[in-house]
Scaffold this motif. Structure first.
Motif, short mmCIF file in Angstrom:
data_model
loop_
_atom_site.label_atom_id
_atom_site.label_comp_id
_atom_site.label_asym_id
_atom_site.label_seq_id
_atom_site.Cartn_x
_atom_site.Cartn_y
_atom_site.Cartn_z
N GLU A 174 0.84 -1.21 0.00
CA GLU A 174 0.00 0.00 0.00
C GLU A 174 0.87 1.26 0.00
O GLU A 174 1.88 1.32 0.72
N PRO B 48 0.68 4.23 1.37
CA PRO B 48 1.08 4.90 2.62
C PRO B 48 2.25 4.22 3.34
O PRO B 48 2.85 4.81 4.24
N LEU B 49 2.56 2.98 2.96
CA LEU B 49 3.67 2.26 3.62
C LEU B 49 5.00 2.43 2.89
O LEU B 49 6.03 1.90 3.34
N ARG C 237 7.25 4.83 2.43
CA ARG C 237 8.41 5.39 3.14
C ARG C 237 8.93 4.41 4.19
O ARG C 237 10.14 4.22 4.36
N ARG C 238 7.99 3.74 4.87
CA ARG C 238 8.40 2.81 5.93
C ARG C 238 9.18 1.62 5.37
O ARG C 238 10.17 1.17 5.94
N LYS D 49 -11.28 -5.11 -5.93
CA LYS D 49 -10.64 -4.41 -7.05
C LYS D 49 -10.30 -2.99 -6.65
O LYS D 49 -10.96 -2.41 -5.80
N ARG E 263 -5.97 3.16 -9.73
CA ARG E 263 -5.31 4.40 -9.37
C ARG E 263 -6.02 5.61 -9.98
O ARG E 263 -5.82 6.75 -9.54
N GLN F 183 -7.59 9.08 -8.22
CA GLN F 183 -7.36 9.15 -6.78
C GLN F 183 -6.63 10.44 -6.43
O GLN F 183 -5.73 10.88 -7.15
N GLY G 203 -5.82 11.10 -2.84
CA GLY G 203 -5.05 10.87 -1.62
C GLY G 203 -3.91 9.91 -1.90
O GLY G 203 -3.58 9.64 -3.05
N ARG G 204 -3.31 9.40 -0.83
CA ARG G 204 -2.23 8.43 -1.04
C ARG G 204 -2.83 7.04 -1.11
O ARG G 204 -2.50 6.14 -0.35
N LYS H 37 1.24 -7.16 8.34
CA LYS H 37 -0.21 -7.06 8.52
C LYS H 37 -0.92 -6.35 7.38
O LYS H 37 -2.11 -6.07 7.46
N HIS H 38 -0.20 -6.00 6.35
CA HIS H 38 -0.79 -5.14 5.32
C HIS H 38 -1.16 -5.89 4.06
O HIS H 38 -0.64 -6.97 3.78
N ILE H 39 -2.05 -5.23 3.29
CA ILE H 39 -2.43 -5.78 2.00
C ILE H 39 -1.20 -5.71 1.09
O ILE H 39 -0.50 -4.70 1.08
#
Lengths: 325, 102
Positions: B14, B16-17, B19-20, B47, B50, B53, B55-56, B84-86
């Motif tokens: 995803e 938002p992840l 940078r991490r 489904k 992009r 969209q 946002g992030r 834990k993420h998609i």
């Protein structure tokens, strides 16, 4: 009653709402109409800059007063408290897990800046003035709801966490930085600054808003189409009930603070709207176990269209009746 | 032309992840990777696209080419973020030119 119906009717046939309806209908009909991501982001930057700048100019004209500070505090309180209320209602009305309910609650404590922009457009169309600093109130309401939601999850024994860097990301979220930055530029440069760039940020504003809402309609329609079976009747009922509860609280707080009719309506809209940009990204980081299909569909697929079509005229009518404005 | 054995690790995660994951890889000493935007897709979470969209939202793909002996370190670092993420993590055998760069 006739007044409310007439207001709702004229709102429904405005270019803004019809553009949204077109996008939603196109997505539901599986049309290949799309707005490229870069264009959508460009329009979002334009709208945030324009609304922030105009808010700052209004503050430069009227100055800073105690009502501004009180309004900011009211916005902060609303954003902290609304998720607690939303969480309690969700736990009664739906079978959502504590994590899913908290994630949804965070969205309803935060705000939708597009709904706010649409409401300012309706107010301008009716020659109703509102306090320019309501833009700043919108900015302070973006983030606190996320903290409340994480507290709710922690209290329910879940694993919501504020990891290093998350708070910085939330507070320095691009839309907040742009909104507050444009507000500051507007406040510093005032009417003279506005005069210099009004051909860019005033005249095309409504046209860009129409195209942006076309895109929002496409995203909402696609979300609804792809989320069949995800939402129960209780969750959908919540997404309509919560904005009305929020707007009623906003009405009370707006009157308490001493806002004008326009300011009260905008506070009601902020309290009634649900985030679908800043909070979803924060939830993916902080609450990865929560199902994004639930919170995105409720906020963007149900609450956003409700506020846009029926909510805004309803809140305006309610504020006019209560304040006698 | 001489080629060398390498591992190609592709991590779709995803946005938002992003940078991490980049920080976790850097910390693990994996400083060479390419980040690609993902247009859309379909999976266990439904489904998504992009298109439009603001946002992030959406996903990004990290592509890393590394020496086989560094694979475990990379996967350990990536797992702390993607757990834990998609998303999807896949590993394939690859051949690279200029082995000293990996």
């Amino acid at each position: 009653m006739n007044e409310i119906l007439s207001l709702a009717g004229s709102n429904l046939v405005s270019p803004i709402i019809l553009s949204f309806a077109l996008g939603m209908a196109a997505a539901l009909a599986r049309s290949d109409l799309t707005i490229p991501e870069a264009v959508a982001k460009g329009m979002s930057i334009y709208l945030l800059f324009a609304i922030g700048f105009k808010g700052g100019v209004a503050v430069s004209a009227h100055g800073v007063d105690a009502t501004l500070i009180m309004s900011l505090v009211a916005g902060l309180l609303l954003s902290f408290i609304m998720p607690l209320l939303a969480f309690a209602i969700l736990r009664v009305l739906t079978g959502l897990t504590a994590t899913d309910a908290a994630a949804v609650a965070a969205h309803y404590g935060s705000i939708s800046i597009v709904t706010f922009v649409a409401a300012t457009s309706v107010l301008q169309g009716r020659m109703i003035d509102a306090e320019g600093y309501m833009v700043a109130v919108a900015a302070v309401m973006e983030a606190p709801a996320i903290l409340s939601a994480l507290w709710l999850v922690a209290r329910s024994g879940g694993s919501g966490r504020i990891e290093p860097g998350l708070m910085r990301e939330i507070l320095l979220n691009g839309s907040i930085v742009l909104l507050v930055g444009a507000f500051a530029i507007g406040a510093i440069t005032g009417e003279k600054g506005l005069e210099e760039i009004s051909a860019f940020i005033v005249s095309p504003f409504k046209g860009v808003l129409c195209l942006f809402l076309l895109d929002m309609g496409l995203i909402a329609g696609r979300g609804l189409r792809q989320s069949k079976g995800v939402l129960g009747a209780g969750a959908v009922g919540f997404a309509v009930l919560m904005p009305m509860i929020g707007s009623a609280i906003g009405l009370g707080l707006g009157m308490l603070v001493g806002l004008s009719l326009g300011g009260i309506v905008l506070l009601m809209v902020l309290a009634a709207s649900a985030s679908y940009i800043a909070v979803p990204a924060a939830m993916r980081v902080a609450l990865p176990e929560a199902n994004p299909a639930i919170y995105l569909t409720l906020s963007l697929g149900v609450t956003f269209p409700f506020n846009l079509t029926l909510g805004i005229p309803l809140y305006l009518a309610a504020a006019q009746i209560v304040t006698g404005g | 032309m001489e080629t060398h054995i390498a591992k190609r690790v592709e991590i779709v995660i995803e946005a938002p992840l992003e940078r991490r994951l980049a920080e976790a890889l850097n910390t693990a000493g994996v400083t060479g990777y390419t980040i690609l935007p993902v247009l859309g897709g379909s999976g266990r979470s439904g489904k998504w696209s992009r298109e439009g969209q603001v946002g992030r939202a959406g996903m990004v793909a990290f592509v890393c080419l590394i020496r086989p002996d560094r694979l475990d370190g990379l996967l350990d670092a990536a797992f702390t973020v993607v757990d834990k993420h998609i998303g999807v993590v896949s590993i394939t055998d690859a051949q690279v030119l200029r082995a000293e760069r990996f």
